[in-house]
Design a protein around this motif. Sequence first.
Motif, PDB file in Angstrom:
ATOM      1  N   VAL A  41      36.240  45.147  38.050  1.00 52.03           N
ATOM      2  CA  VAL A  41      36.843  45.263  36.531  1.00 52.03           C
ATOM      3  C   VAL A  41      38.358  44.947  36.884  1.00 52.03           C
ATOM      4  N   THR A  42      38.899  45.311  38.067  1.00 53.81           N
ATOM      5  CA  THR A  42      40.501  44.963  38.144  1.00 53.81           C
ATOM      6  C   THR A  42      40.652  43.564  38.067  1.00 53.81           C
ATOM      7  N   PHE A  43      40.023  42.592  38.153  1.00 52.10           N
ATOM      8  CA  PHE A  43      40.192  41.280  38.142  1.00 52.10           C
ATOM      9  C   PHE A  43      40.471  40.744  36.630  1.00 52.10           C
ATOM     10  N   ASP A  44      39.968  41.570  35.836  1.00 54.63           N
ATOM     11  CA  ASP A  44      40.673  41.169  34.277  1.00 54.63           C
ATOM     12  C   ASP A  44      40.569  42.452  33.479  1.00 54.63           C
ATOM     13  N   ILE A  45      41.549  43.187  33.700  1.00 55.18           N
ATOM     14  CA  ILE A  45      41.477  44.622  33.132  1.00 55.18           C
ATOM     15  C   ILE A  45      41.798  44.567  31.688  1.00 55.18           C
ATOM     16  N   ASN A  46      42.161  43.419  30.855  1.00 52.13           N
ATOM     17  CA  ASN A  46      42.115  43.177  29.547  1.00 52.13           C
ATOM     18  C   ASN A  46      40.837  43.139  28.942  1.00 52.13           C
ATOM     19  N   LYS A  47      40.183  42.505  29.747  1.00 47.45           N
ATOM     20  CA  LYS A  47      38.914  42.026  29.410  1.00 47.45           C
ATOM     21  C   LYS A  47      37.865  43.463  29.005  1.00 47.45           C
ATOM     22  N   TYR A  48      38.160  44.164  30.588  1.00 51.37           N
ATOM     23  CA  TYR A  48      37.348  45.354  30.803  1.00 51.37           C
ATOM     24  C   TYR A  48      37.843  46.684  30.380  1.00 51.37           C
ATOM     25  N   LYS A  49      39.131  46.741  29.568  1.00 47.92           N
ATOM     26  CA  LYS A  49      39.688  47.948  29.081  1.00 47.92           C
ATOM     27  C   LYS A  49      38.989  48.991  28.517  1.00 47.92           C
TER      28      LYS A  49
END
Length: 101
Positions: A41-49
């Motif tokens: 999830v760190t690869f897309d923090i906004n997506k997985y916030k």
Amino acid sequence: MQLIHQEWLGLGTLPDIPILHYLNRSLSALYALSGFILYYVTFDINKYKGLIKIGLCARILFGVTTTAIAYESGLPCYWMLLEGPTIAILCLLGLNWLKPH
């Protein structure tokens, strides 16, 4: 596990029984799985916030729960105060970091 149980905690020899082998290995696997998901999830923090927030909240509860379990299990005070509260505090900091600035 034997080193931690016997030498660090002074709780004697860890019993060599199947249920302890199973619990030790399955808990390690669960931590590895959790780490993999966190890494992903760190690869897309906004997506997985949202998922990150739920995970942090769950880990705060986990920190409180592990503190209670350590107390109930009779582990040394330093163990009880180090593990669970550290998890909870770090996750609270993570939630604060996710707030809009």
